[in-house]
Design an enzyme around this catalytic site. Structure first.
Site, mmCIF file in Angstrom:
data_model
loop_
_atom_site.group_PDB
_atom_site.id
_atom_site.type_symbol
_atom_site.label_atom_id
_atom_site.label_comp_id
_atom_site.label_asym_id
_atom_site.label_seq_id
_atom_site.Cartn_x
_atom_site.Cartn_y
_atom_site.Cartn_z
ATOM 1 N N HIS A 134 -0.385 7.925 -3.268
ATOM 2 C CA HIS A 134 -1.389 8.985 -3.214
ATOM 3 C C HIS A 134 -2.088 8.961 -1.876
ATOM 4 O O HIS A 134 -2.282 7.898 -1.286
ATOM 5 C CB HIS A 134 -2.415 8.855 -4.341
ATOM 6 N N ILE A 180 -11.849 10.604 -9.597
ATOM 7 C CA ILE A 180 -12.839 10.408 -10.660
ATOM 8 C C ILE A 180 -14.048 9.612 -10.161
ATOM 9 O O ILE A 180 -15.132 9.694 -10.730
ATOM 10 C CB ILE A 180 -12.159 9.722 -11.879
HETATM 11 P P1 AMP Z 1 -6.405 3.372 -4.638
HETATM 12 O O1 AMP Z 1 -7.366 2.224 -4.592
HETATM 13 O O2 AMP Z 1 -6.065 3.892 -3.278
HETATM 14 O O3 AMP Z 1 -5.198 3.060 -5.488
HETATM 15 O O4 AMP Z 1 -7.201 4.565 -5.299
HETATM 16 C C1 AMP Z 1 -7.097 4.920 -6.634
HETATM 17 C C2 AMP Z 1 -8.102 6.014 -6.862
HETATM 18 O O5 AMP Z 1 -7.820 6.642 -8.092
HETATM 19 C C3 AMP Z 1 -9.559 5.537 -6.945
HETATM 20 O O6 AMP Z 1 -10.316 6.171 -5.909
HETATM 21 C C4 AMP Z 1 -10.004 5.962 -8.341
HETATM 22 O O7 AMP Z 1 -11.341 6.415 -8.373
HETATM 23 C C5 AMP Z 1 -9.019 7.057 -8.660
HETATM 24 N N1 AMP Z 1 -8.758 7.269 -10.081
HETATM 25 C C6 AMP Z 1 -8.471 6.342 -11.028
HETATM 26 N N2 AMP Z 1 -8.271 6.912 -12.215
HETATM 27 C C7 AMP Z 1 -8.412 8.257 -12.032
HETATM 28 C C8 AMP Z 1 -8.333 9.402 -12.885
HETATM 29 N N3 AMP Z 1 -8.046 9.291 -14.194
HETATM 30 N N4 AMP Z 1 -8.553 10.624 -12.334
HETATM 31 C C9 AMP Z 1 -8.848 10.748 -11.042
HETATM 32 N N5 AMP Z 1 -8.939 9.714 -10.172
HETATM 33 C C10 AMP Z 1 -8.731 8.481 -10.654
#
Ligand code: AMP
Length: 119
Positions: A104, A34
């Protein structure tokens, strides 16, 4: 760390909130980040409840591990990232800056990605 069923990726897996899906199979779901940090920024997550890459590698079944990494490769190939190259990142825990506690892998590409680590 115990798995939190209310994390945002658990909600996406349940269909409680939407995501821009790019791939799904029995083991993995891939969708656009996102807050994209590159022209292509996709997240690939396992379907199982794993907090981190460390948790996943230690406790997932061989079938789940194989299925997940096959999906990561498939998504990278299908999105055309392999020829020009891309970066894969799995942030873990506090020092890794992990925001969402469901394992992820970030796939970033479509341009030359910046320094691997910056303060
Ligand atoms: P991390 O810091 O590795 O845990 O990355 C989490 C990622 O999830 C970040 O890059 C956010 O932009 C992404 N994120 C959070 N909420 C959503 C969502 N609803 N849909 C898609 N990506 C998301």
């Amino acid at each position: 760390m115990a798995y939190d069923d209310n994390n945002v990726f658990a909600k996406i897996l349940r269909g409680d909130i939407p995501a821009k899906k790019v791939y799904e199979d029995d083991f993995a779901l891939a969708f656009h980040d996102i807050g994209a940090k590159a022209p292509v920024h996709v997240l690939v997550i396992p379907k199982g409840k794993y907090v981190s890459i460390a948790d996943f590698g230690a406790t997932a079944s061989e079938k789940e591990i194989a299925g997940f990494y096959r999906a990561v490769s498939k998504v990278a190939n299908d999105l055309g990232l392999v020829k020009e190259g891309f970066r894969s990142i799995a942030n873990t825990g506090i020092n890794g800056g992990q925001e969402v506690p469901h394992f992820h892998v970030h796939l970033l590409g479509g341009k030359k990605i910046g320094p691997m680590v910056s303060d």
